[in-house]
Structure formats: C-alpha cells, structure tokens
Design an enzyme around this catalytic site. Structure first.
Site, PDB file in Angstrom:
ATOM      1  N   SER A 108     -10.216  -0.973   6.290  1.00  0.00           N
ATOM      2  CA  SER A 108      -9.387  -0.692   5.111  1.00  0.00           C
ATOM      3  C   SER A 108      -8.640  -1.894   4.548  1.00  0.00           C
ATOM      4  CB  SER A 108      -8.381   0.414   5.417  1.00  0.00           C
ATOM      5  OG  SER A 108      -9.036   1.654   5.463  1.00  0.00           O
ATOM      6  N   SER A 135      -9.240   1.643   2.520  1.00  0.00           N
ATOM      7  CA  SER A 135      -8.259   2.421   1.787  1.00  0.00           C
ATOM      8  C   SER A 135      -7.191   1.569   1.100  1.00  0.00           C
ATOM      9  CB  SER A 135      -7.576   3.410   2.726  1.00  0.00           C
ATOM     10  OG  SER A 135      -6.943   2.711   3.784  1.00  0.00           O
ATOM     11  N   LYS A 137       0.852  -1.187   0.000  1.00  0.00           N
ATOM     12  CA  LYS A 137       0.000   0.000   0.000  1.00  0.00           C
ATOM     13  C   LYS A 137       0.893   1.243   0.000  1.00  0.00           C
ATOM     14  CE  LYS A 137      -3.718   1.842   2.967  1.00  0.00           C
ATOM     15  NZ  LYS A 137      -4.464   1.636   4.220  1.00  0.00           N
TER      16      LYS A 137
END
Ligand SMILES: *[C@@H]1O[C@H](CO)[C@@H](O)[C@H](O)[C@H]1NC(C)=O
Ligand SMILES: *[C@@H]1O[C@H](CO)[C@@H](O)[C@H](O)[C@H]1NC(C)=O
Ligand SMILES: *[C@@H]1O[C@H](CO)[C@@H](O)[C@H](O)[C@H]1NC(C)=O
Ligand SMILES: CC(=O)N[C@H]1CO[C@H](CO)[C@@H](O)[C@@H]1O
Length: 526
Positions: free
Chosen positions: A230, A206, A131
């Site tokens: 997320s 996310s 990420k």
C-alpha cells in the site's frame, strides 16, 4: 479436506484462464473506454514546489523564504490539481496557514530559538499530507467507509505527532481504497482518485491519494501504510519514492482499520516522498525512539554491498507476466551499478517465489482479532458480504466490489486452512533462503508490480498482481520503491530495492544513487 482443496484449485484455475484469455483483449477494451476522456495535470513550475522537504525547511529556517509563502504555494497547487485527480479529501488550510505564520513570527526574533534548530525541527514549516486512515486531530478518519462519514479524530496518530514535533504542518488528508484493502483508491464516500500522468489510470492503493498528490506537485512528503504494497504500489504507479520500513521500526498506532493477529506482523507505516533525500530524515522522525536502535546515521559505501537481481516471480499462475519495459529498466539499473561502482550484480532465482500469493495469504490471518466483515460494519456487528454483493449488483450497496469480494473470501477462508499450512512451511524455508542471501549487507532488486498503472477498474481482472509487493510484507523486510523514469506511454517505471531487516539505510542509500542517474520523479506534462 480433499474436496476443499480441489474447489480452491478450481476457483483459482478459472480466474487464471479468464486472465490468460482476456489479457490482450482487456487492455484494448479499457483503452477505448478511458483514453478518450483522459487528461493529465499541468507541469509544476513554482520553484517552491520543486524542492525537497529538507531544502524547504532549511530555507524557512534561514529566512530565505517564509513558511506562509510555502504553505500558500502548496495550497494553491492542491486547489489547481485536485479537481482533476481527486486525491485530497479534506483540508485544514486555514489552521495550517496560521501555524506557518507562527513559525515565521518566531523566526523573526534576532537569535534562533534552539528549539527551532535543524536538529530539533528538520522539517520546519514543511506542508505535510497524511493518508486519511491515520488520525490527524480534527480531521476525518473514515478509510472511505460510508458509515464513518462524520468521524473525526480527537488526537494525532503517533507518526503524525512525531512529524509535527519535527516542524511539519499537516494541511490535507488523502483518499484510500475502502478500508485500505485494495490497490485502486476508490470508495463510496470520496469517489475515485486518478493518476496525474493519465487520469484514465489508477493511482494504486491503499495510500493512493498520498502518492498522487505528491507526484502532482501538491505536496512533497506524506505518510502511508503498507500491509501488501500500500505504500510501494501507489509510489510506483505515480512515479515517486516510497519506503516500507522494517517490521516494528515505525509505530503503527492511530490508523483505522488496524491489523490484528499475525496480520500485524505484515503492517508497516512509512514515508512517501518526491525526493530521495527526504526518505531517511522522514523515516528517522517517524521511527521516534526506535531510530536510536537503527543505524540510520551510518555512512554507506555502495561498493561494500552485495547486489542481487530477480526479474520475476518464476511464473506464478495467478500473477501477470512482467511488462518488458519494466524488465528493461531493471537491467539498466544492474548495468549502471556494475559499470559505475564496479560491483557484481548476481542474477538469482528463488523458485518458491512462485507461491508468493499463497504465502502472503497464509500470513494474513486475523484469528481472534477484528474480522474484515466486522470492519465493514464499522465494528457494530458485521456485514453480510453475500447480501452486499446482491445489493451491489443493483447499485445500492455502500461498499465497493473489492471490499465485498474480500468479505466473501474471508467467509470462505476455512477452505484454505490446509493449503495455508503448506504455504507457511514453504514460507519458513524461503525466509531462511532470503536471509542467507541478504546477510547483513545484501541488496535485492525485484519488480514492484508486473504492470504499468492500469486503467481504472482493470485491477479487478488482475486481483493478485500485488503478490510482488505482498511477499516482502510477509518477511517484514524493509523495501524502498524507486521511480525509474517514464515508459513509452508516459507512465512511471520503477523498482523495489529490498534489504536485510533493520538495514533500511542501505536500500535508501541505493535509492539516492539511482535518483541521480535515472532522474527520480518526472514533472508530469513537462
Ligand atoms: C448507506 O449509508 C447511508 C448513510 O449512512 C444510509 O442512509 C443508507 O441507508 C445506506 N444504504 C444502504 C443500502 O445500506
Ligand atoms: C478516529 O476517530 C474516532 C472518532 O473520534 C476515534 O475514536 C478514533 O480513535 C480515531 N482514530 C483512529 C485511529 O481510529
Ligand atoms: C489462522 O491461525 C489459526 C491459529 O494459528 C489457525 O488455527 C487457523 O487455521 C488459521 N486460519 C487459516 C484460514 O489459515
Ligand atoms: C469525486 C468525489 O466524490 N469527490 C469528493 C472527494 O472528497 C471531497 C471532500 O469530502 C468532496 O467534496 C468531493 O466531492
């Protein structure tokens, strides 16, 4: 005080009424907008891409396949699918290939260097996606913030370093929502990421780019973080596995933004992967020294666990009703366990789950730490969210609407002080109820999300649907999200498996059992 409570109540009621009235209409309107132009990625066919990280490492170590060939296969797939899904936002292909080559050279030697044993390097040569919010040396760490455009990390986040030490090779970083605080991965810096099963739909957030590229076959394991869902929401929308570890099990350092205040108790860093067998080794590696305190190596006999199922949150006003296909999938899981393992799955009802949203909100208190508006300004002063909203209306803000809205909510959070206090009391009582229910060998099935992957932008109309994942952050409990095949629309189904604190290996064991029967990840387009 009274006035404030009335105002908050009023705002929520308006949103709810809008949701009820427009719910059936919205899906129709958005399907007209997005279905026409939507597509999906082609099926994964290269056999290298269709193996678990554990199996790839084994084959590399025993010289059945070269680390360079593995890296090349994944790079080729990323290049093929990324123009369609926009998940990878930066790459280090050249360096990764060199690192893979070096592994091959060392393995060429006649006897295996003990440093390269399965024990020391369980992910030897496995391409790793990260990420973008995490620091990977030399790679951007902007979290989609335009003002951070040129920041590059000068060091590796701890989890990245742990995985590298275990042999994994980072080769891409992936998209997030702006500042990792929304459940659609889109921002003004990198644009929007699309679902590999239907590009008209979201990948979640996310850690959306992570789950997307893994589902699309461009990677096999990745690193996500989860403060309200997320890891689990993207894993659910993209039909892969994701694990939110027990509070404190995995170091959170090295990500931007960093949670502050009591928020920190809600944040967990964990793995997203395509095959359930990689969950436990990935978690063990990520946990580093903490792994010794968790009983990851204990054998799990599913017959010895206590199972519970909760099919919905008991009717929160602010959260959508559960899609019937998700309910049916959950019941199938229950039936399967009862028939195969001869266990009893008890259907339970916890009335306080209605207030999940309020409890999560009350626990997300960054008092004395860095505020969201400060983060929006990259910690140079703070952004005025009202002014940004004005600019947004005219299409000239550098921020996304969800981030601006969250900034405004933060400015108004003093209105919630009274109701937060009440929510925290409810929270304490529910926490006790849940602890008593789970004991030290309980497994709870709970929906990951009320809806299947929505069309792009549609989450703006259902802003509170993350409550199903968020509540588990409030408790700090470990949760594994497990894919359960595709819906009639061809979108991933899934479920959360919750277990007791520091018993991550239990929910992961159940995830592995379900993968066998429900098929786990489904090759998109196949
Ligand atoms: C947006 O960011 C760019 C690059 O940092 C900057 O040049 C521009 O002025 C910003 N626009 C607004 C409206 O703040
Ligand atoms: C991100 O990059 C900046 C610039 O090098 C660095 O100061 C920061 O520590 C990095 N990592 C994180 C987690 O913010
Ligand atoms: C956040 O926590 C602080 C300290 O406990 C408390 O004084 C404040 O009221 C809380 N803020 C909100 C919005 O609940
Ligand atoms: C749609 C979009 O803006 N995609 C961008 C994603 O990030 C890469 C790398 O920064 C850009 O090259 C793309 O244009």
């Amino acid at each position: 005080m009274k006035f404030q409570r009335v105002l908050v109540c009023f705002i929520r009621c308006i949103l709810t009424i809008l949701g009820y009235i427009f719910n059936p209409v919205l899906d129709k309107v958005f399907s007209i907008i997005y279905d026409r132009s939507s597509t999906m990625v082609s099926p994964v066919s290269d056999y290298i891409l269709l193996q678990s990280a554990t199996s790839l490492a084994k084959k590399i170590r025993t010289k059945q396949v070269k680390a360079v060939d593995v890296m090349e296969a994944f790079i080729a797939r990323v290049k093929e699918v990324n123009p369609i899904v926009n998940a990878a936002v930066a790459e280090r292909f050249e360096e990764a290939l060199k690192e893979a080559q070096k592994i091959d050279e060392i393995l060429e030697g006649s006897s295996l260097d003990p440093e390269y044993s399965e024990d020391k390097k369980p992910f030897l040569g496995v391409p790793l996606t990260v990420k973008e919010a995490f620091a990977v040396k030399g790679m951007p760490n902007t979290s989609g913030l335009v003002t951070r455009k040129n920041t590059c990390a000068e060091f590796d986040a701890q989890v990245v370093a742990h995985l590298k030490r275990a042999g994994a090779i980072p080769f891409i970083v992936t998209n997030t929502s702006e500042l990792c605080m929304w459940y659609e991965s889109a921002n003004r810096l990198y644009g929007r990421t699309s679902n590999p099963y239907n590009t008209g739909r979201i990948v979640g957030g996310s850690s959306g780019g992570e789950a997307c590229i893994i589902a699309a076959g461009g990677a096999v394991i990745g690193i996500g973080s989860d403060i309200g869902g997320s890891i689990r929401m993207p894993a659910f929308f993209n039909g892969v596995f994701g694990h939110r570890p027990s509070r404190g099990a995995v170091p959170n350092e090295g990500q931007f933004p960093m949670a502050t205040g009591s928020e920190l108790e809600l944040l967990s860093t964990g793995p997203i992967c395509r095959y359930a067998e990689d969950l436990l080794p990935a978690l063990k590696i990520m946990a580093g020294n903490n792994a010794n305190n968790l009983k990851f190596n204990e054998m799990v006999d599913l017959k010895s666990l206590k199972f519970y199922s909760i099919e919905d949150d008991g009717g929160s006003l602010f959260v959508s009703k559960i899609d019937p296909q998700l309910k049916a999938a959950q019941l199938k899981v229950v039936t399967y366990l009862e028939e195969t393992y001869r266990v009893k799955v008890e259907h339970v009802y916890l009335s306080k789950l209605k207030y999940s949203l309020e409890m999560w909100g009350a626990r997300m208190n960054s008092s004395d730490g860095t505020s969201f508006c400060q983060y929006m300004a990259n910690c140079n002063g703070q952004v005025n969210p009202y002014l940004e909203f004005f600019k947004w209306v005219f299409g000239c803000s550098n921020h996304t609407l969800p981030a601006i809205s969250l900034g405004i909510v933060e400015k108004l959070d003093f209105l919630l002080e009274g109701s937060n206090k009440k929510a925290l009391e409810t929270f304490k009582r529910l926490e006790k109820e849940l602890q008593d229910l789970l004991g030290d060998n309980g497994i709870l099935f709970y929906p990951t999300h009320p809806k299947l992957a929505p069309y792009h932008n549609l989450p703006l109309f259902y802003p509170f649907n993350f409550a199903y994942t968020g509540i588990m952050n409030a408790f700090g409990l470990p949760v594994t999200q497990v894919p359960l095949g595709l819906s009639k629309e061809g979108l991933p189904l899934g479920i959360q498996i919750v277990t007791a604190m520091n018993k991550d290996h239990l929910s992961i064991a159940v995830a592995r059992a379900l993968e066998g029967t429900f098929g786990g990840w489904v090759n998109p387009g196949a």
